[in-house]
Design a protein around this motif. Sequence first.
Motif, short mmCIF file in Angstrom:
data_model
loop_
_atom_site.label_atom_id
_atom_site.label_comp_id
_atom_site.label_asym_id
_atom_site.label_seq_id
_atom_site.Cartn_x
_atom_site.Cartn_y
_atom_site.Cartn_z
N GLN A 15 1.00 -1.06 0.05
CA GLN A 15 -0.03 0.21 0.03
C GLN A 15 0.93 1.30 0.12
OE1 GLN A 15 -3.66 0.28 0.52
NE2 GLN A 15 -3.74 -1.56 -0.26
N VAL A 16 0.61 2.18 -0.95
CA VAL A 16 1.35 3.60 -1.02
C VAL A 16 0.63 4.27 0.03
CG1 VAL A 16 1.85 5.52 -2.27
CG2 VAL A 16 2.29 3.29 -3.27
N GLN A 17 1.40 5.01 1.09
CA GLN A 17 0.55 5.71 2.03
C GLN A 17 0.90 7.44 1.91
OE1 GLN A 17 0.99 4.47 6.22
NE2 GLN A 17 -0.48 2.87 5.66
N ILE A 18 -0.11 8.36 1.90
CA ILE A 18 0.44 9.62 1.95
C ILE A 18 -0.03 10.14 3.50
CG2 ILE A 18 0.01 11.96 0.89
CD1 ILE A 18 -0.80 10.54 -1.70
N GLN A 19 0.95 10.57 4.14
CA GLN A 19 0.63 11.21 5.36
C GLN A 19 0.62 12.89 5.51
OE1 GLN A 19 3.19 9.02 7.98
NE2 GLN A 19 2.20 7.24 7.62
N VAL A 20 -0.32 13.33 5.77
CA VAL A 20 -0.45 14.87 5.88
C VAL A 20 -0.42 15.30 7.27
CG1 VAL A 20 -1.65 16.94 5.45
CG2 VAL A 20 -1.49 15.07 3.59
N THR A 21 0.51 15.72 7.85
CA THR A 21 0.54 16.07 9.29
C THR A 21 0.75 17.59 9.64
OG1 THR A 21 2.96 16.18 9.38
CG2 THR A 21 1.83 13.94 9.79
N ASP A 22 0.09 18.11 10.65
CA ASP A 22 0.35 19.69 11.11
C ASP A 22 0.21 19.52 12.64
OD1 ASP A 22 -3.04 19.28 10.57
OD2 ASP A 22 -2.41 20.25 12.51
N ASN A 23 0.83 20.69 13.18
CA ASN A 23 0.98 20.81 14.68
C ASN A 23 -0.16 21.93 15.05
OD1 ASN A 23 2.06 23.08 13.55
ND2 ASN A 23 3.68 23.18 15.32
N GLY A 24 -1.26 21.80 14.48
CA GLY A 24 -2.29 22.78 14.72
C GLY A 24 -3.33 22.48 15.95
N THR A 25 -4.55 22.78 16.05
CA THR A 25 -5.53 22.67 17.09
C THR A 25 -5.71 21.28 17.55
OG1 THR A 25 -7.31 23.30 15.96
CG2 THR A 25 -6.16 25.12 16.81
N GLY A 26 -5.81 20.47 16.62
CA GLY A 26 -6.09 19.07 16.73
C GLY A 26 -7.69 18.92 17.18
#
Length: 798
Positions: free
Chosen positions: A727-738
């Motif tokens: 499986q090809v995975q794309i992980q989009v991350t941020d350190n925002g409010t959650g």
Amino acid sequence: MSSFPPRPPARRCWLPLVFLLLLSGPLAAQSSRRYWEANPDSLRRVLATQHADTARLRTLLHLYDTSSLLLVGLFNVPLGPQLGELVQLTRRQQRPDAPAFRLSYAAVRLAQAEPARALDSMRAAVEVFDRVGRPIPFVLAAVASYFRRLKQRAAQTAYFEAKLVRYQARGARENTSRSYHALGGPFLEQGDYNRAISHYLRAADLAVTYDRWFQESELKVVGYCYAEWGNSAKALYYLRKSLAAHRSLLAAHPSRYDRLTSSLAFTYRGMAQAYRQLHDYPAALRYARLSGANSPADTLRDMASFVLPMRAYGLVAESAVLLDIGRVAEARPLLVRAQHLADSLKMGLFSSNGYFELDATWARYYVARNEPVRAETDWLTAYRKAREAKLVPLRLSYLRALADFYAQRGQTEPAGRYARLGLALSDSLSTQQGAFHVAGYEAERAEQAQQQRIAALRLAQVQDAARARRQRLLLGATLAVLALLAGLGFVLWRANRQKQFANEQLNELNAAVTHQKQGLQTQRDQLDASLTELRTTQAQLIQKEKMASLGELTAGIAHEIQNPLNFVNNFSEVSTELCQEAQALLATEEWTPADKAELTDLLTDLGQNQAKITQHGQRAASIVKGMLEHSSSAAGEREPTDLNRLCDEYLRLAYQGLRAKDKSFNAALSTDFLADLPRVTLVGADVGRVLLNLFTNAFYAVRQRQQQGEPGYQPQVGVRTVLLNQQVQIQVTDNGTGMSEAIQSKIFQPFFTTKPTGEGTGLGLSLSHDIVVQGHGGSLTVESQPGQGTTFTISLPA
């Protein structure tokens, strides 16, 4: 690779791997795990205390069924007195199977000098045993051993295929299991791993019902076959499963520790091979060393012919891993010791312990030492032995190795010759077995299990329906009794009491019926789910049709809403214009200041109201537009796409789009792209919409947290691509409010949004989820912690 792996040698005469696999077979009336898993050492001790012929005969028959009495002649082990005594006692008591014991005894005595006559004698014994219906796993194992020693693969296959038909019709599980095992060997030597593994798995499935020793050994065989075939994941799965069974047996029989641990050599060697294929060389070296270290100290008695060859195998395996990691100098002393053992034991290229690739390992050693003459000699020797033994997998491996060797030396003519031979042999194997390197029986077994589950669900549904019918009949009978009691005209207090009681029972029955209906509905849903799993392709087509119908319905509703919205917007714009004209007239006409002020206020309020109508009309129009996009059934053209480039492009696009609206906003962007990520066939525009939506949400979250004024906070948005389990995975991350867990559970629902009114339609993530899951057969998941950040993961088939 071996068709007979090492088996926990808890029995005194278990010598090579063949001994460790050949366990099974009492009379049908005695078929139980206690009988089959009996310890031959204990039986011998019991035999030493017995004097009556009847008691000794019973114990000797048990030994005959659960030990290796018939195989001692094949491994240069002195023939003990037990088999001869068994022949005499059966003849003295005139048992109908006495001739079979006499024939098997004759075969053992002829095993070394005249193996062909020994095979004929053993086959004759099988016919006698079959006539009396006696399970004979060790006799069948001995027949297979003689066939293999005489290199009569075709005859062995024909013989056991015929026996298999007979034993299956008779329901002889022990003989059937052993026949499957005997059929796996010839296919393995021919390189037909598909059929070989399928036969071994069938043998293991039968063995688990009566002999866990044999099942554990078969699992080792399957794991080692998968390692030789190149499917490392499957190899490690079955080898670890074998180790788990081994630990369970060891816990149940701690007194057999020394002999049980000796059987791990074969398992560890298979794991070393699998980890070599995965390029996990530390693990490969660890298990290669364990394969040589797990041998019992008893090398002078009945285990000697098993222990010393296994040590030689372990030395070669460890040398191969050392050559893989460039530790050439350390490999030589190991190879010298292995060569000494091979010469003294006259070990061939193939035995029941597997492939003994000593010559090929020497060749690799000399290649690493830059000694081409000696390397060429050993490569040719290895290939000649593989060709003479008709071992197809090794022939193919050595042909490729010779082609590479000569190509590196610049000798194009021999390199081309061996490359052509290897290509022809490889094509024949690929045509026979396919490209997935998974045994066909595993798919058959999964389908059978699924069918059994479906049948069980259907049976439960029928039983529940019958119970519901009985309850309805009971309810009707109860009501009839109540009516009869009422008709008899009992006194009022008695009638009222009976009525109350009847009402209580009626409520209970209604509740029971309702519960049963709910249970039936649940089971029907489970059955539908199971059927859907079996027909994946049909289910996808049905889902597509359902979504198309839903899209048409949504589009219709959206168009119906659009018309009144157009009227609202149009009239609000006209009203606004009228207000502007009225204000212009007020500026020209003569009015009293009070009237003029009042009229001006009224028109101003009217203009504000019309502006609100326009604003909310446009808001409704944007929701309709989102519904139209959500219901769109058009599909773009699929094509192989570089996801790294696509992710980077839309990350920059989303960031610049937000910067265009808010020049003061800045965020740290991070990318972690897998360099050799394979291209994925997809609709680039659709996946781009998904990425743009996820990046926009991420920037929104970090911007919101930044506006809270948290000291030392730096907005960060990142994207990462990985390849995991095909499986090809794309992980989009941020350190925002959650987000909280409650919000995460509803985040993909249509019209759900966490943004203030007017800033979001609630359709972005819902549309993205549909594109990934329904449009591309993938998944879209979210992980988040309030106040720490969020990670969205897109998984697409590679």
